[in-house]
Design a protein around this motif. Structure first.
Motif, PDB file in Angstrom:
ATOM      1  N   VAL A 205     -51.046 173.349  -4.542  1.00  0.00           N
ATOM      2  CA  VAL A 205     -50.020 173.669  -3.553  1.00  0.00           C
ATOM      3  C   VAL A 205     -50.688 173.954  -2.216  1.00  0.00           C
ATOM      4  O   VAL A 205     -51.681 174.675  -2.157  1.00  0.00           O
ATOM      5  CB  VAL A 205     -49.194 174.888  -4.001  1.00  0.00           C
ATOM      6  CG1 VAL A 205     -48.167 175.258  -2.945  1.00  0.00           C
ATOM      7  CG2 VAL A 205     -48.508 174.592  -5.331  1.00  0.00           C
ATOM      8  N   ALA A 206     -50.123 173.400  -1.155  1.00  0.00           N
ATOM      9  CA  ALA A 206     -50.656 173.632   0.181  1.00  0.00           C
ATOM     10  C   ALA A 206     -49.653 174.433   1.002  1.00  0.00           C
ATOM     11  O   ALA A 206     -48.490 174.060   1.127  1.00  0.00           O
ATOM     12  CB  ALA A 206     -50.957 172.306   0.878  1.00  0.00           C
TER      13      ALA A 206
ATOM     14  N   ILE B   6     -51.516 181.250 -15.204  1.00  0.00           N
ATOM     15  CA  ILE B   6     -52.242 180.141 -15.823  1.00  0.00           C
ATOM     16  C   ILE B   6     -53.348 179.635 -14.898  1.00  0.00           C
ATOM     17  O   ILE B   6     -54.401 179.187 -15.356  1.00  0.00           O
ATOM     18  CB  ILE B   6     -51.263 178.981 -16.151  1.00  0.00           C
ATOM     19  CG1 ILE B   6     -50.325 179.384 -17.297  1.00  0.00           C
ATOM     20  CG2 ILE B   6     -52.012 177.697 -16.493  1.00  0.00           C
ATOM     21  CD1 ILE B   6     -49.216 178.369 -17.553  1.00  0.00           C
ATOM     22  N   GLY B   7     -53.118 179.755 -13.600  1.00  0.00           N
ATOM     23  CA  GLY B   7     -54.048 179.200 -12.614  1.00  0.00           C
ATOM     24  C   GLY B   7     -53.648 177.810 -12.185  1.00  0.00           C
ATOM     25  O   GLY B   7     -54.501 176.950 -11.933  1.00  0.00           O
ATOM     26  N   VAL B   8     -52.321 177.596 -12.085  1.00  0.00           N
ATOM     27  CA  VAL B   8     -51.800 176.273 -11.730  1.00  0.00           C
ATOM     28  C   VAL B   8     -52.256 175.857 -10.340  1.00  0.00           C
ATOM     29  O   VAL B   8     -52.592 174.691 -10.112  1.00  0.00           O
ATOM     30  CB  VAL B   8     -50.265 176.274 -11.838  1.00  0.00           C
ATOM     31  CG1 VAL B   8     -49.672 175.028 -11.188  1.00  0.00           C
ATOM     32  CG2 VAL B   8     -49.840 176.347 -13.312  1.00  0.00           C
ATOM     33  N   TRP B   9     -52.271 176.780  -9.391  1.00  0.00           N
ATOM     34  CA  TRP B   9     -52.699 176.478  -8.020  1.00  0.00           C
ATOM     35  C   TRP B   9     -53.900 177.354  -7.675  1.00  0.00           C
ATOM     36  O   TRP B   9     -54.244 178.301  -8.388  1.00  0.00           O
ATOM     37  CB  TRP B   9     -51.567 176.711  -7.027  1.00  0.00           C
ATOM     38  CG  TRP B   9     -50.735 177.916  -7.355  1.00  0.00           C
ATOM     39  CD1 TRP B   9     -51.084 179.236  -7.252  1.00  0.00           C
ATOM     40  CD2 TRP B   9     -49.406 177.903  -7.906  1.00  0.00           C
ATOM     41  NE1 TRP B   9     -50.076 180.049  -7.678  1.00  0.00           N
ATOM     42  CE2 TRP B   9     -49.016 179.261  -8.078  1.00  0.00           C
ATOM     43  CE3 TRP B   9     -48.496 176.894  -8.245  1.00  0.00           C
ATOM     44  CZ2 TRP B   9     -47.771 179.622  -8.587  1.00  0.00           C
ATOM     45  CZ3 TRP B   9     -47.255 177.251  -8.750  1.00  0.00           C
ATOM     46  CH2 TRP B   9     -46.899 178.591  -8.916  1.00  0.00           C
ATOM     47  N   ARG B  10     -54.514 177.028  -6.567  1.00  0.00           N
ATOM     48  CA  ARG B  10     -55.681 177.800  -6.147  1.00  0.00           C
ATOM     49  C   ARG B  10     -55.248 179.218  -5.772  1.00  0.00           C
ATOM     50  O   ARG B  10     -54.111 179.442  -5.340  1.00  0.00           O
ATOM     51  CB  ARG B  10     -56.432 177.101  -5.024  1.00  0.00           C
ATOM     52  CG  ARG B  10     -55.643 176.872  -3.775  1.00  0.00           C
ATOM     53  CD  ARG B  10     -56.454 176.067  -2.740  1.00  0.00           C
ATOM     54  NE  ARG B  10     -56.647 174.681  -3.183  1.00  0.00           N
ATOM     55  CZ  ARG B  10     -57.773 173.991  -2.976  1.00  0.00           C
ATOM     56  NH1 ARG B  10     -58.790 174.563  -2.332  1.00  0.00           N
ATOM     57  NH2 ARG B  10     -57.892 172.739  -3.386  1.00  0.00           N
TER      58      ARG B  10
ATOM     59  N   ASN C 120     -52.803 180.119   1.962  1.00  0.00           N
ATOM     60  CA  ASN C 120     -53.590 179.840   3.171  1.00  0.00           C
ATOM     61  C   ASN C 120     -54.238 178.463   3.151  1.00  0.00           C
ATOM     62  O   ASN C 120     -54.912 178.091   4.108  1.00  0.00           O
ATOM     63  CB  ASN C 120     -54.679 180.903   3.327  1.00  0.00           C
ATOM     64  CG  ASN C 120     -54.110 182.296   3.458  1.00  0.00           C
ATOM     65  OD1 ASN C 120     -53.159 182.508   4.203  1.00  0.00           O
ATOM     66  ND2 ASN C 120     -54.677 183.248   2.728  1.00  0.00           N
ATOM     67  N   TYR C 121     -54.041 177.727   2.080  1.00  0.00           N
ATOM     68  CA  TYR C 121     -54.663 176.406   1.971  1.00  0.00           C
ATOM     69  C   TYR C 121     -53.905 175.400   2.825  1.00  0.00           C
ATOM     70  O   TYR C 121     -52.670 175.290   2.746  1.00  0.00           O
ATOM     71  CB  TYR C 121     -54.664 175.954   0.509  1.00  0.00           C
ATOM     72  CG  TYR C 121     -55.223 174.570   0.272  1.00  0.00           C
ATOM     73  CD1 TYR C 121     -56.519 174.256   0.645  1.00  0.00           C
ATOM     74  CD2 TYR C 121     -54.448 173.586  -0.331  1.00  0.00           C
ATOM     75  CE1 TYR C 121     -57.038 172.991   0.429  1.00  0.00           C
ATOM     76  CE2 TYR C 121     -54.956 172.311  -0.561  1.00  0.00           C
ATOM     77  CZ  TYR C 121     -56.251 172.024  -0.178  1.00  0.00           C
ATOM     78  OH  TYR C 121     -56.754 170.761  -0.393  1.00  0.00           O
ATOM     79  N   ASP C 122     -54.616 174.682   3.641  1.00  0.00           N
ATOM     80  CA  ASP C 122     -53.978 173.693   4.513  1.00  0.00           C
ATOM     81  C   ASP C 122     -54.571 172.302   4.314  1.00  0.00           C
ATOM     82  O   ASP C 122     -54.508 171.447   5.202  1.00  0.00           O
ATOM     83  CB  ASP C 122     -54.073 174.099   5.983  1.00  0.00           C
ATOM     84  CG  ASP C 122     -55.510 174.225   6.468  1.00  0.00           C
ATOM     85  OD1 ASP C 122     -56.444 174.035   5.657  1.00  0.00           O
ATOM     86  OD2 ASP C 122     -55.699 174.498   7.669  1.00  0.00           O
ATOM     87  N   GLY C 123     -55.124 172.067   3.138  1.00  0.00           N
ATOM     88  CA  GLY C 123     -55.699 170.758   2.848  1.00  0.00           C
ATOM     89  C   GLY C 123     -54.637 169.733   2.494  1.00  0.00           C
ATOM     90  O   GLY C 123     -53.434 170.001   2.533  1.00  0.00           O
ATOM     91  N   ASP C 124     -55.069 168.538   2.146  1.00  0.00           N
ATOM     92  CA  ASP C 124     -54.176 167.429   1.850  1.00  0.00           C
ATOM     93  C   ASP C 124     -54.041 167.271   0.342  1.00  0.00           C
ATOM     94  O   ASP C 124     -54.867 166.628  -0.313  1.00  0.00           O
ATOM     95  CB  ASP C 124     -54.708 166.140   2.482  1.00  0.00           C
ATOM     96  CG  ASP C 124     -53.683 165.025   2.487  1.00  0.00           C
ATOM     97  OD1 ASP C 124     -52.846 164.980   1.560  1.00  0.00           O
ATOM     98  OD2 ASP C 124     -53.727 164.192   3.409  1.00  0.00           O
ATOM     99  N   ALA C 125     -52.999 167.867  -0.228  1.00  0.00           N
ATOM    100  CA  ALA C 125     -52.798 167.811  -1.682  1.00  0.00           C
ATOM    101  C   ALA C 125     -52.557 166.384  -2.154  1.00  0.00           C
ATOM    102  O   ALA C 125     -52.894 166.039  -3.294  1.00  0.00           O
ATOM    103  CB  ALA C 125     -51.618 168.698  -2.076  1.00  0.00           C
ATOM    104  N   ARG C 126     -52.004 165.535  -1.306  1.00  0.00           N
ATOM    105  CA  ARG C 126     -51.747 164.137  -1.674  1.00  0.00           C
ATOM    106  C   ARG C 126     -53.062 163.398  -1.902  1.00  0.00           C
ATOM    107  O   ARG C 126     -53.217 162.668  -2.885  1.00  0.00           O
ATOM    108  CB  ARG C 126     -50.928 163.471  -0.562  1.00  0.00           C
ATOM    109  CG  ARG C 126     -50.481 162.050  -0.826  1.00  0.00           C
ATOM    110  CD  ARG C 126     -49.344 161.973  -1.833  1.00  0.00           C
ATOM    111  NE  ARG C 126     -48.324 162.970  -1.625  1.00  0.00           N
ATOM    112  CZ  ARG C 126     -47.333 162.903  -0.721  1.00  0.00           C
ATOM    113  NH1 ARG C 126     -47.238 161.873   0.081  1.00  0.00           N
ATOM    114  NH2 ARG C 126     -46.413 163.859  -0.639  1.00  0.00           N
TER     115      ARG C 126
END
Length: 512
Positions: free
Chosen positions: A210-211, A275-279, A284-290
């Motif tokens: 998730v971003a 579970i740790g599904v996302w970071r 605060n993550y702004d990377g490109d999940a795609r």
């Protein structure tokens, strides 16, 4: 939309902007000393690969011949696009003539009311955009573009088939290994099983990377487990806080304020977070999940049907061979899905344009001349695209949409009659459309006008509250989601929620 509707998905910023209303006027005949320069505002990051400029070199001679005009582009880029779009429209800039707009995500009604768009008379449209006038008039769609003053303020993209409802993209090969027959996940909660398998078996990947402050798990869960219907014309920051229900379509309510579905969704999100599904720092993550999905480092992404059909299936299949891309759409469990409104894409003429008639003439060519249409939407044949022996749109060898796309982003006048099926389309495209056609209903409030001036300060206050709580609920960060929701609801009441709800209710009562 093709668009990022999500990265849209669908986040829309409600602005409280003051502007002196422009005096209504009807532009007179234009005199020309040569081809007129017409600039079209589009959404998206400006391409830098030179393909747009090469296309314009081919397109502009056609426009000169047919409209005595040339076309250029003005881009509102995705960084802070909500703010920049509205500021540009109300800036008084007379260098923009045509404006891409929409009533559900690009503030068409609000900007029309604030004087950003030129009112278009029937005579002006008939004289300068005769083919467009005839098609829209023949389909009876001009009423979708009028304010209470009875004037037309934009042209609908009403002859183009698309679905921009949202859902999950995921890997069918991983889902199959996780125990889902044919890799098909058919219930929102079942992604827990998929996510757990990815976490256990693909340590290099996030189950769902998730971003930012996306809250798709909230909306996805609620849409598939209730009959709430979001009122798309009212946004509060990045959120849509007002709904009706299918059972009671004439009463304004909110899933943020009423019922247990929000808590159920938040508790599921808490389970996914554990579970740790996302970071851990997803907010605060702004990377490109795609791109992470394409690189095999992400098990899930979310956007709309058109994105899956036109981009995800082909790219993921090629970049992760055997990945068997799949799509699960919100509301799949209960059929709670709207068809796209006919003003999800629309074209307006800027109230500040020096050349409104020429702008309409250019638009009429772009929308109705097949040669111009193909150049604008597909580029130069043989360079940007090819047509296969069976009449499909394909791409030259080595083409990569991540780096080679045209980027013209003409989302305000596409026409089914000129659209080509693409070799890159998902092979089950027709089945996806057929399944959605079977359950999707028309959005019931497409002509509902909301008096935003009366509630803008309240919406801004509500936005601050929602921004404090919703991302944390969606990412499962509250130890006690029930207590957090109770606090949020109290804060929304203090911000004026009931006053805003009553105002929208009055608008709905008057409209119905």
């Amino acid at each position: 939309m093709a668009k990022k509707f999500i990265k849209a998905g669908s986040a829309i910023l409600a602005l409280s902007l003051g502007v002196t209303a422009l005096a209504g006027c009807t532009a007179g005949p234009e005199e020309s000393d040569g081809p007129t320069e017409i600039t079209m505002l589009v959404m998206g990051d400006k391409p830098t690969n030179g393909r747009l400029e090469a296309m314009l070199d081919e397109l502009n001679p056609i426009l000169v011949e047919k409209a005595d005009a040339k076309l250029d582009f003005f881009y509102v880029e995705w960084a802070d696009w909500q703010t920049q779009y509205n500021l540009q429209l109300l800036s008084g800039d007379d260098n923009v003539d045509l404006i891409t707009t929409a009533t559900d995500w690009l503030f068409a009604w609000e900007n029309a009311e604030k004087g950003a768009f030129l009112p278009l008379s029937e005579e002006m449209l008939q004289e300068n955009a005769p083919k467009t006038w005839a098609q829209v008039d023949g389909d009876g769609h001009w009423d979708l573009t009028k304010l209470d003053d009875g004037q037309i303020y934009f042209i609908p993209e009403d002859n183009y088939t698309q679905y921009t409802n949202h859902g999950f993209f995921y890997r069918g090969d991983w889902a199959t290994e996780a125990g889902f027959a044919n890799g098909d996940i058919t219930k929102f909660e079942d992604f827990t099983k998929y996510f757990q398998w990815v976490k256990d078996n693909k340590p290099e990947a996030y189950p769902w990377d998730v971003a930012g402050d996306a809250y798709a798990d909230i909306t996805g869960y609620i849409q598939g487990h209730t009959d709430f219907q979001t009122i798309q014309q009212v946004s509060s920051g990045n959120y849509y806080p007002f709904q009706t229900t299918e059972a009671d379509p004439n009463t304004v309510t909110s899933w943020f304020m009423e019922g247990d579905a929000l808590l159920e969704a938040a508790e599921l999100a808490k389970q996914w977070n554990e579970i740790g599904v996302w970071r851990e720092d997803a907010a605060n993550y702004d990377g490109d999940a795609r791109e992470e999905l394409y690189a095999g480092l992400n098990g899930t992404d979310q956007h709309h049907t058109q994105t899956y059909i036109g981009q995800i299936y082909d790219n993921l299949s090629k970049k992760q061979p055997g990945s068997d891309p799949k799509f699960f759409y919100w509301g799949q469990e209960n059929g709670n899905v709207f068809k796209d409104i006919l003003t999800h894409g629309a074209m307006a003429v800027s109230a500040y344009s020096k050349h409104p008639e020429k702008a309409l003439a250019v638009y009429d060519v772009l929308r109705n001349d097949e040669e111009a249409y193909r150049l604008l939407n597909y580029g130069i044949e043989g360079t940007d695209y090819i047509v296969t022996d069976d009449g499909k749109l394909g791409y030259p060898e080595g083409y990569d949409s991540s780096t080679d796309s045209l980027g013209s982003n003409f989302w305000a006048g596409r026409m089914d009659e000129f659209e080509l099926d693409k070799v890159t389309d998902a092979p089950n495209k027709k089945e996806i459309y057929a399944a959605l056609d079977e359950v999707a209903v028309d959005y019931p409030y497409s002509t509902l006008l909301i008096n935003k001036d009366a509630i803008d300060p309240t919406l801004a206050a509500m936005s601050s509250v929602l921004a404090q709580y919703v991302p944390q609920l969606a990412l499962g960060k509250f130890d006690d989601p029930a207590a957090a929701i109770e606090e949020m609801r109290a804060a929304l009441l203090a911000a004026g929620y009931e006053d805003a709800r009553a105002s929208i209710q009055a608008d709905l009562d008057a409209w119905k």
